[in-house]
Design a protein around this motif. Structure first.
Motif, PDB file in Angstrom:
ATOM      1  N   THR A  42       0.818  -1.215   0.000  1.00 64.43           N
ATOM      2  CA  THR A  42       0.000   0.000   0.000  1.00 64.43           C
ATOM      3  C   THR A  42       0.850   1.262   0.000  1.00 64.43           C
ATOM      4  OG1 THR A  42      -0.149  -0.053   2.420  1.00 64.43           O
ATOM      5  CG2 THR A  42      -1.904  -1.143   1.180  1.00 64.43           C
ATOM      6  N   ASN A  43       2.134   1.132   0.327  1.00 66.38           N
ATOM      7  CA  ASN A  43       3.011   2.303   0.328  1.00 66.38           C
ATOM      8  C   ASN A  43       4.459   1.846   0.190  1.00 66.38           C
ATOM      9  OD1 ASN A  43       4.851   4.224   2.225  1.00 66.38           O
ATOM     10  ND2 ASN A  43       3.302   5.422   1.178  1.00 66.38           N
ATOM     11  N   LYS A  44       5.217   2.502  -0.682  1.00 70.98           N
ATOM     12  CA  LYS A  44       6.654   2.256  -0.811  1.00 70.98           C
ATOM     13  C   LYS A  44       7.357   3.603  -0.843  1.00 70.98           C
ATOM     14  CE  LYS A  44       8.976   1.063  -4.603  1.00 70.98           C
ATOM     15  NZ  LYS A  44       9.599   0.331  -5.724  1.00 70.98           N
ATOM     16  N   ALA A  88      20.157  -5.050   0.863  1.00 73.29           N
ATOM     17  CA  ALA A  88      18.759  -5.465   0.676  1.00 73.29           C
ATOM     18  C   ALA A  88      17.998  -4.453  -0.179  1.00 73.29           C
ATOM     19  CB  ALA A  88      18.076  -5.642   2.029  1.00 73.29           C
ATOM     20  N   VAL A  89      18.386  -3.180  -0.111  1.00 68.95           N
ATOM     21  CA  VAL A  89      17.761  -2.169  -0.962  1.00 68.95           C
ATOM     22  C   VAL A  89      18.021  -2.498  -2.431  1.00 68.95           C
ATOM     23  CG1 VAL A  89      17.764   0.277  -1.602  1.00 68.95           C
ATOM     24  CG2 VAL A  89      17.919  -0.378   0.810  1.00 68.95           C
ATOM     25  N   ASP A  90      19.270  -2.818  -2.764  1.00 67.90           N
ATOM     26  CA  ASP A  90      19.616  -3.159  -4.147  1.00 67.90           C
ATOM     27  C   ASP A  90      18.855  -4.395  -4.620  1.00 67.90           C
ATOM     28  OD1 ASP A  90      21.424  -1.056  -4.092  1.00 67.90           O
ATOM     29  OD2 ASP A  90      23.072  -2.324  -3.405  1.00 67.90           O
ATOM     30  N   ALA A  91      18.673  -5.361  -3.708  1.00 70.04           N
ATOM     31  CA  ALA A  91      18.062  -6.630  -4.104  1.00 70.04           C
ATOM     32  C   ALA A  91      16.546  -6.554  -4.237  1.00 70.04           C
ATOM     33  CB  ALA A  91      18.444  -7.720  -3.090  1.00 70.04           C
ATOM     34  N   LEU A  92      15.901  -5.679  -3.451  1.00 72.11           N
ATOM     35  CA  LEU A  92      14.446  -5.764  -3.335  1.00 72.11           C
ATOM     36  C   LEU A  92      13.678  -4.552  -3.854  1.00 72.11           C
ATOM     37  CD1 LEU A  92      14.218  -7.234   0.295  1.00 72.11           C
ATOM     38  CD2 LEU A  92      14.240  -8.481  -1.866  1.00 72.11           C
ATOM     39  N   TYR A  93      14.295  -3.389  -3.942  1.00 73.53           N
ATOM     40  CA  TYR A  93      13.527  -2.177  -4.232  1.00 73.53           C
ATOM     41  C   TYR A  93      12.735  -2.293  -5.532  1.00 73.53           C
ATOM     42  CZ  TYR A  93      12.225   2.738  -4.376  1.00 73.53           C
ATOM     43  OH  TYR A  93      11.499   3.911  -4.401  1.00 73.53           O
ATOM     44  N   ASP A  94      13.377  -2.767  -6.577  1.00 73.66           N
ATOM     45  CA  ASP A  94      12.712  -2.836  -7.882  1.00 73.66           C
ATOM     46  C   ASP A  94      11.704  -3.980  -7.982  1.00 73.66           C
ATOM     47  OD1 ASP A  94      14.110  -0.637  -8.767  1.00 73.66           O
ATOM     48  OD2 ASP A  94      15.758  -1.812  -9.598  1.00 73.66           O
ATOM     49  N   LYS A  95      11.709  -4.890  -7.006  1.00 74.77           N
ATOM     50  CA  LYS A  95      10.786  -6.028  -7.044  1.00 74.77           C
ATOM     51  C   LYS A  95       9.403  -5.669  -6.519  1.00 74.77           C
ATOM     52  CE  LYS A  95      14.122  -9.826  -6.612  1.00 74.77           C
ATOM     53  NZ  LYS A  95      14.490 -11.028  -5.823  1.00 74.77           N
ATOM     54  N   LEU A  96       9.302  -4.538  -5.806  1.00 77.61           N
ATOM     55  CA  LEU A  96       8.046  -4.172  -5.157  1.00 77.61           C
ATOM     56  C   LEU A  96       7.444  -2.951  -5.827  1.00 77.61           C
ATOM     57  CD1 LEU A  96       9.258  -4.572  -1.474  1.00 77.61           C
ATOM     58  CD2 LEU A  96       7.576  -6.036  -2.612  1.00 77.61           C
ATOM     59  N   GLU A  97       6.150  -2.997  -6.037  1.00 74.85           N
ATOM     60  CA  GLU A  97       5.441  -1.891  -6.683  1.00 74.85           C
ATOM     61  C   GLU A  97       4.142  -1.634  -5.940  1.00 74.85           C
ATOM     62  OE1 GLU A  97       3.379  -0.961 -11.018  1.00 74.85           O
ATOM     63  OE2 GLU A  97       5.119  -2.318 -10.923  1.00 74.85           O
ATOM     64  N   VAL A 137       0.158  -7.257  -5.348  1.00 85.24           N
ATOM     65  CA  VAL A 137       0.121  -8.248  -4.278  1.00 85.24           C
ATOM     66  C   VAL A 137       1.296  -9.201  -4.441  1.00 85.24           C
ATOM     67  CG1 VAL A 137      -1.231 -10.101  -3.215  1.00 85.24           C
ATOM     68  CG2 VAL A 137      -2.381  -8.055  -4.084  1.00 85.24           C
ATOM     69  N   TYR A 138       1.933  -9.565  -3.314  1.00 83.83           N
ATOM     70  CA  TYR A 138       3.129 -10.407  -3.358  1.00 83.83           C
ATOM     71  C   TYR A 138       3.066 -11.474  -2.269  1.00 83.83           C
ATOM     72  CZ  TYR A 138       5.037  -6.517  -6.082  1.00 83.83           C
ATOM     73  OH  TYR A 138       5.235  -5.546  -7.034  1.00 83.83           O
ATOM     74  N   TYR A 139       3.786 -12.582  -2.535  1.00 81.48           N
ATOM     75  CA  TYR A 139       4.131 -13.545  -1.495  1.00 81.48           C
ATOM     76  C   TYR A 139       5.481 -13.110  -0.937  1.00 81.48           C
ATOM     77  CZ  TYR A 139       0.497 -16.537  -3.489  1.00 81.48           C
ATOM     78  OH  TYR A 139      -0.698 -17.032  -3.946  1.00 81.48           O
ATOM     79  N   VAL A 140       5.569 -12.960   0.387  1.00 81.05           N
ATOM     80  CA  VAL A 140       6.803 -12.500   1.037  1.00 81.05           C
ATOM     81  C   VAL A 140       7.192 -13.514   2.101  1.00 81.05           C
ATOM     82  CG1 VAL A 140       7.918 -10.636   2.312  1.00 81.05           C
ATOM     83  CG2 VAL A 140       6.123 -10.104   0.653  1.00 81.05           C
ATOM     84  N   SER A 141       8.446 -13.921   2.112  1.00 83.70           N
ATOM     85  CA  SER A 141       8.937 -14.865   3.122  1.00 83.70           C
ATOM     86  C   SER A 141      10.404 -14.590   3.401  1.00 83.70           C
ATOM     87  CB  SER A 141       8.742 -16.316   2.651  1.00 83.70           C
ATOM     88  OG  SER A 141       9.455 -16.548   1.448  1.00 83.70           O
TER      89      SER A 141
END
Length: 610
Positions: free
Chosen positions: A197-199, A234-243, A247-251
């Motif tokens: 809902t927010n990034k 973790a910023v480099d690895a994940l930032y572009d994966k989330l929009e 909806v995502y599966y996160v683990s």
């Protein structure tokens, strides 16, 4: 006799380690045997109580928890002891060595006078018990989790490691998922299915300990919200994966106690996202909730504590220009102030920051839905967005359509009331105490402020005269500085920040004579006092003085004759070898005549009046 038959055997099936998809998609009928409120952490940014219930199928009973969005069923008396309900949507987890049923959607079928059957408790099947830390070594978070879930006392062994296994609802073809509301540091091997809902933007820092970067993200599912934070790699690895909106599966993220000073999300915990955190987009998200609001009227902001978090929906009546400012850390950003109104008859100042301030345009007084905005008390109740807040313009929801219809029909021509400021100074002593009101004569007779310590007192007085010569000073616009700046050839110069600015931010400095039936005194105060007296920022009053001195003088004169309740600080001060007592205003409250009348009635009923 009840008209609805309970679904026999369902509690035993839910107690098993694995659940079939048919079971999770079923709608069993159960009886509520017990309802108990579990109070939330009062230090949470937006504390919400929960209800623990016990459900029965007539043969066995199972510990359960209502999702917070269902609290109104209990608050309105629809769910109580022996109520028969249908579970329309649910999930099941292992928490504190007990199977916990979390009810997400429910339908009340009928009220029953007695318990049906003789239901018995259930044992956890072998191999399914969670391993928990010892009671002696439990953190406060563990105790909170146990209290919130009705869990049993943890094992007394101090050799085990804190771990728990969750078994949640299966969502389509994706992995078995765990509800956000059930997450705690005592679960692992979980997967949540949640909407972003927010990034935030990526933020960087540099100090004596080094440099770094981070971003925050807010996840939401049917049961609640949780904030996630990623640092550096973790910023480099994940930032572009989330929009935002997807909806995502996160683990494979850490569940930590939430740092309340950095978050306004209503959750005791937060996620630490790491470079090996797994994020997979959920393609089938059509039925997944988008945003869950808990709107309050603007009129109710006065009842909320300063810095509390809320959701509001309102119409934008006025839009200010986007202006640049410099934070106390030296960063330049943008802010924009809006005036928003709703059907409660109140108008409130709303501040947007950064990208929200830059992008916002007022097209035909739009309706704005705001989630997670902070309540302020500067110049009266106001609202401010933060990096965790969300803003939707003209959302397609019933509340928006109703508000739009009201404003277009009559609201655009109504007069709106603003919240009265009731600012308070630092320290717990700045509290107005009606029962200990002193007259000005009593304050002087008791020599308050003449000793080494500071004295506080409450009084009621009328403004008789206000000095208008030096009513405001040009201050540094850097957030948190407020030092006086000087007009030089390259702009307004702040010696503390070692910077020059195009224009200053004026702040009030008030000196006024007040009087009651016993005498007169001089009170001093600063920007918040001026905001209350004039109901406008100092910049506006200075601009009026420069443009129309007669109007300025009229505004100053209009303050005279108004009565207020004051809390003041009395302290000895020496200036030019002359020692005197100065009375500084810590808190100012306009008179509430209904409250004054109630106080007089109580006074007439007290032993004092007999």
């Amino acid at each position: 006799m009840p008209t609805n038959q309970l679904t026999a055997g369902v509690c035993s099936l839910l107690n098993e380690p694995q659940h079939t998809e048919d079971l999770l998609n079923s709608t069993p009928i159960v009886q509520i045997l017990s309802v108990k409120k579990v109070h939330s952490n009062p230090n949470a940014p937006n504390p919400v109580d929960r209800y623990r219930i016990i459900v029965s199928d007539g043969e066995h009973f199972l510990q359960s928890m209502l999702a917070t969005q269902l609290n109104h069923f209990v608050d309105e008396g629809k769910i109580q002891k022996n109520t028969i309900c249908r579970l329309d949507k649910f999930t099941c987890n292992m928490v504190q060595e007990k199977r916990l049923l979390i009810v997400l959607e429910i339908s009340v079928l009928e009220q029953c006078e007695e318990k049906i059957g003789s239901p018995a408790g259930l044992q956890i099947p072998p191999g399914d018990a969670a391993v928990t830390p010892s009671t002696a070594n439990q953190t406060p978070a563990a105790h909170h989790t146990a209290a919130a879930t009705g869990g049993a006392t943890a094992s007394t062994s101090n050799t085990t490691t804190p771990a728990a296994r969750g078994q949640g609802a299966r969502s389509g073809r994706g992995p078995t998922t765990f509800p956000i509301e059930g997450l705690s540091p005592y679960q692992n091997n979980w997967t949540i299915r949640a909407r972003v809902t927010n990034k935030s933007d990526i933020r960087t820092w540099s100090n004596q300990r080094g440099e770094g970067k981070l971003f925050n993200v807010t996840f939401m599912d049917e049961t609640g919200e949780i904030r996630g934070t990623a640092f550096n790699l973790a910023v480099d690895a994940l930032y572009d994966k989330l929009e935002e909106g997807k909806v995502y599966y996160v683990s494979k993220a850490k569940v930590n106690l939430a740092k309340k000073q950095f978050s306004n999300v209503a959750n005791e915990y937060e996620l630490g996202l790491e470079k090996n955190t797994e994020i997979e987009e959920c393609r089938d998200s059509s039925s997944f909730p988008v945003v869950r609001y808990n709107f309050i009227d603007l009129a109710k902001l006065q009842e909320m504590a300063k810095d509390s978090i809320c959701d509001v929906i309102a119409v934008v009546k006025e839009t200010g220009d986007a202006t640049e400012f410099t934070s106390k850390f030296g960063r330049t950003s943008t802010k924009r102030e809006l005036t928003v109104v709703d059907r409660s008859g109140y108008s409130v100042r709303l501040t947007l920051w950064a990208k929200n301030a830059e992008k916002f345009t007022n097209t035909d007084s739009p309706v704005v839905a705001l989630k997670g905005v902070k309540v302020g008390d500067f110049g009266g109740r106001n609202l401010s967005m933060s990096s965790s807040s969300t803003l939707e313009i003209n959302p397609d929801i019933p509340e928006c359509h109703a508000l739009r219809g009201w404003f277009d029909a009559s609201g655009n021509s109504e007069n709106f009331q603003s919240h009265t400021n009731s600012f308070s100074g630092a320290g717990g002593a700045a509290t107005f105490n009606r029962s200990e009101l002193m007259s000005i004569e009593e304050v002087k007779a008791k020599d308050l402020g003449t000793s080494d310590k500071t004295d506080f007192f409450s009084t009621r007085a009328t403004v008789m005269h206000l000095k208008a010569d030096n009513i405001a000073y040009p201050a540094c616009p850097t957030q948190g500085c407020n030092k006086k700046v000087f007009d030089q050839h390259d702009g307004w110069r702040c010696e503390k920040c070692d910077r020059s600015f195009e224009k200053p931010e004026y702040r009030y400095i008030i000196s006024m004579a007040v009087s009651d039936h016993t005498g007169q005194a001089w009170f001093q105060g600063f920007n918040e006092l001026g905001e209350t007296l004039f109901q406008r920022p100092a910049n506006d009053l200075v601009a009026i003085r420069e443009r129309d001195e007669a109007k300025f003088n009229k505004l100053v004169e209009d303050v005279n004759g108004h009565q207020f309740n004051f809390t003041c600080r009395a302290k000895q001060d020496t200036y030019n070898e002359t020692t005197r007592v100065r009375y500084g205003v810590q808190k100012i409250l306009p008179l509430d005549y209904a409250e004054e009348a109630r106080h007089l009635i109580e006074l007439l009923s007290s032993p004092w009046a007999q």
